[in-house]
Scaffold this motif. Structure first.
Motif, PDB file in Angstrom:
ATOM      1  N   UNK A   1       9.460  10.197  16.324  1.00  0.00           N
ATOM      2  CA  UNK A   1       9.652  10.096  14.996  1.00  0.00           C
ATOM      3  C   UNK A   1      11.270   9.370  14.484  1.00  0.00           C
ATOM      4  N   UNK A   2      10.836   8.318  13.884  1.00  0.00           N
ATOM      5  CA  UNK A   2      12.304   7.379  14.116  1.00  0.00           C
ATOM      6  C   UNK A   2      13.657   7.849  12.291  1.00  0.00           C
ATOM      7  N   UNK A   3      14.472   7.604  12.460  1.00  0.00           N
ATOM      8  CA  UNK A   3      15.762   8.310  11.860  1.00  0.00           C
ATOM      9  C   UNK A   3      15.493   8.763  10.097  1.00  0.00           C
ATOM     10  N   UNK A   4      14.150   7.422  10.070  1.00  0.00           N
ATOM     11  CA  UNK A   4      13.863   7.908   8.359  1.00  0.00           C
ATOM     12  C   UNK A   4      12.320   8.702   8.719  1.00  0.00           C
ATOM     13  N   UNK A   5      11.428   9.140   9.323  1.00  0.00           N
ATOM     14  CA  UNK A   5      10.869   9.855   9.558  1.00  0.00           C
ATOM     15  C   UNK A   5      11.353  11.105   9.381  1.00  0.00           C
ATOM     16  N   UNK A   6      12.452  11.568  10.135  1.00  0.00           N
ATOM     17  CA  UNK A   6      12.936  12.607  10.448  1.00  0.00           C
ATOM     18  C   UNK A   6      13.427  13.140   9.380  1.00  0.00           C
ATOM     19  N   UNK A   7      14.386  12.054   8.454  1.00  0.00           N
ATOM     20  CA  UNK A   7      15.462  12.600   7.175  1.00  0.00           C
ATOM     21  C   UNK A   7      14.230  13.046   6.104  1.00  0.00           C
ATOM     22  N   UNK A   8      12.867  12.538   5.748  1.00  0.00           N
ATOM     23  CA  UNK A   8      11.560  12.794   5.315  1.00  0.00           C
ATOM     24  C   UNK A   8      11.823  14.443   5.677  1.00  0.00           C
TER      25      UNK A   8
ATOM     26  N   UNK B   1       5.635   7.415  -6.351  1.00  0.00           N
ATOM     27  CA  UNK B   1       4.600   8.549  -5.237  1.00  0.00           C
ATOM     28  C   UNK B   1       5.495   9.498  -4.314  1.00  0.00           C
ATOM     29  N   UNK B   2       6.839   9.216  -4.131  1.00  0.00           N
ATOM     30  CA  UNK B   2       8.179   9.950  -2.973  1.00  0.00           C
ATOM     31  C   UNK B   2       6.987  10.488  -1.918  1.00  0.00           C
ATOM     32  N   UNK B   3       5.886   9.446  -0.657  1.00  0.00           N
ATOM     33  CA  UNK B   3       5.382   9.478   0.492  1.00  0.00           C
ATOM     34  C   UNK B   3       6.273   8.351   0.333  1.00  0.00           C
ATOM     35  N   UNK B   4       5.965   8.002   2.220  1.00  0.00           N
ATOM     36  CA  UNK B   4       5.532   7.732   2.993  1.00  0.00           C
ATOM     37  C   UNK B   4       4.257   7.529   4.154  1.00  0.00           C
ATOM     38  N   UNK B   5       3.458   6.339   4.282  1.00  0.00           N
ATOM     39  CA  UNK B   5       2.522   6.127   4.706  1.00  0.00           C
ATOM     40  C   UNK B   5       3.218   6.148   5.804  1.00  0.00           C
ATOM     41  N   UNK B   6       2.329   6.345   7.281  1.00  0.00           N
ATOM     42  CA  UNK B   6       2.749   5.552   8.698  1.00  0.00           C
ATOM     43  C   UNK B   6       0.993   5.259   9.642  1.00  0.00           C
ATOM     44  N   UNK B   7       1.016   4.147   8.674  1.00  0.00           N
ATOM     45  CA  UNK B   7      -0.683   3.981   9.844  1.00  0.00           C
ATOM     46  C   UNK B   7      -0.877   4.404  11.649  1.00  0.00           C
ATOM     47  N   UNK B   8       0.024   4.149  12.079  1.00  0.00           N
ATOM     48  CA  UNK B   8      -0.228   4.798  13.450  1.00  0.00           C
ATOM     49  C   UNK B   8      -0.655   6.017  13.500  1.00  0.00           C
ATOM     50  N   UNK B   9      -0.052   6.698  11.768  1.00  0.00           N
ATOM     51  CA  UNK B   9      -0.439   8.065  12.726  1.00  0.00           C
ATOM     52  C   UNK B   9      -1.314   8.366  11.692  1.00  0.00           C
ATOM     53  N   UNK B  10      -1.775   7.609  10.696  1.00  0.00           N
ATOM     54  CA  UNK B  10      -2.980   7.880  10.116  1.00  0.00           C
ATOM     55  C   UNK B  10      -2.502   9.144   8.933  1.00  0.00           C
ATOM     56  N   UNK B  11      -1.604   9.091   8.401  1.00  0.00           N
ATOM     57  CA  UNK B  11      -1.660   9.732   7.493  1.00  0.00           C
ATOM     58  C   UNK B  11      -0.143  10.251   6.792  1.00  0.00           C
ATOM     59  N   UNK B  12       0.401  10.687   5.233  1.00  0.00           N
ATOM     60  CA  UNK B  12       1.043  10.358   4.601  1.00  0.00           C
ATOM     61  C   UNK B  12       2.094  11.337   4.649  1.00  0.00           C
ATOM     62  N   UNK B  13       3.259  11.374   4.106  1.00  0.00           N
ATOM     63  CA  UNK B  13       4.910  12.200   4.310  1.00  0.00           C
ATOM     64  C   UNK B  13       4.658  12.367   2.699  1.00  0.00           C
ATOM     65  N   UNK B  14       5.356  13.583   2.253  1.00  0.00           N
ATOM     66  CA  UNK B  14       5.423  13.590   0.742  1.00  0.00           C
ATOM     67  C   UNK B  14       7.429  13.429   1.715  1.00  0.00           C
ATOM     68  N   UNK B  15       7.562  12.890   0.355  1.00  0.00           N
ATOM     69  CA  UNK B  15       8.874  13.034  -0.123  1.00  0.00           C
ATOM     70  C   UNK B  15      10.332  14.591  -0.723  1.00  0.00           C
ATOM     71  N   UNK B  16      10.747  15.320   0.290  1.00  0.00           N
ATOM     72  CA  UNK B  16      10.552  16.646  -0.853  1.00  0.00           C
ATOM     73  C   UNK B  16      12.222  16.493  -1.947  1.00  0.00           C
ATOM     74  N   UNK B  17      12.033  17.081  -2.563  1.00  0.00           N
ATOM     75  CA  UNK B  17      13.404  16.848  -3.600  1.00  0.00           C
ATOM     76  C   UNK B  17      14.603  16.707  -3.002  1.00  0.00           C
ATOM     77  N   UNK B  18      14.601  17.239  -2.194  1.00  0.00           N
ATOM     78  CA  UNK B  18      16.726  17.507  -1.177  1.00  0.00           C
ATOM     79  C   UNK B  18      16.736  15.527  -0.847  1.00  0.00           C
ATOM     80  N   UNK B  19      15.624  14.838  -0.324  1.00  0.00           N
ATOM     81  CA  UNK B  19      15.354  13.514   0.454  1.00  0.00           C
ATOM     82  C   UNK B  19      16.604  12.630  -0.146  1.00  0.00           C
TER      83      UNK B  19
END
Length: 84
Positions: free
Chosen positions: A21-28, A57-75
């Protein structure tokens, strides 16, 4: 992706790649704040990838993992740029 030797069973059949995981995905995932410095220098594809994080949408799709991650309200995302 980072190169590493072996697989989960300990085999050393040559170099492989393992997701990191990179910095952005860790923060999310943690709901942390992230500072994107010199965002004006980012490529168009990077900016387009951030759109889904920053819009309704408040989410990010990571094609390498084939899934989306929702951004929590504190992000939070803070962006800065330097004049050209």
């Amino acid at each position: 992706d980072l190169p590493y030797s072996g697989d989960s069973e300990g085999s050393t059949s040559g170099p492989s790649f393992k997701w990191c995981d990179g910095v952005l995905l860790k923060a999310i995932k943690r709901g942390d704040w992230v500072l994107l410095d010199e965002l004006n220098l980012a490529s168009q594809s990077v900016l387009e990838g951030l759109n889904s994080c920053l819009d309704h949408r408040a989410s990010v799709y990571i094609p390498e993992l084939g899934r989306s991650f929702d951004c929590p309200p504190t992000f939070r995302v803070f962006a800065a740029q330097n004049p050209l």
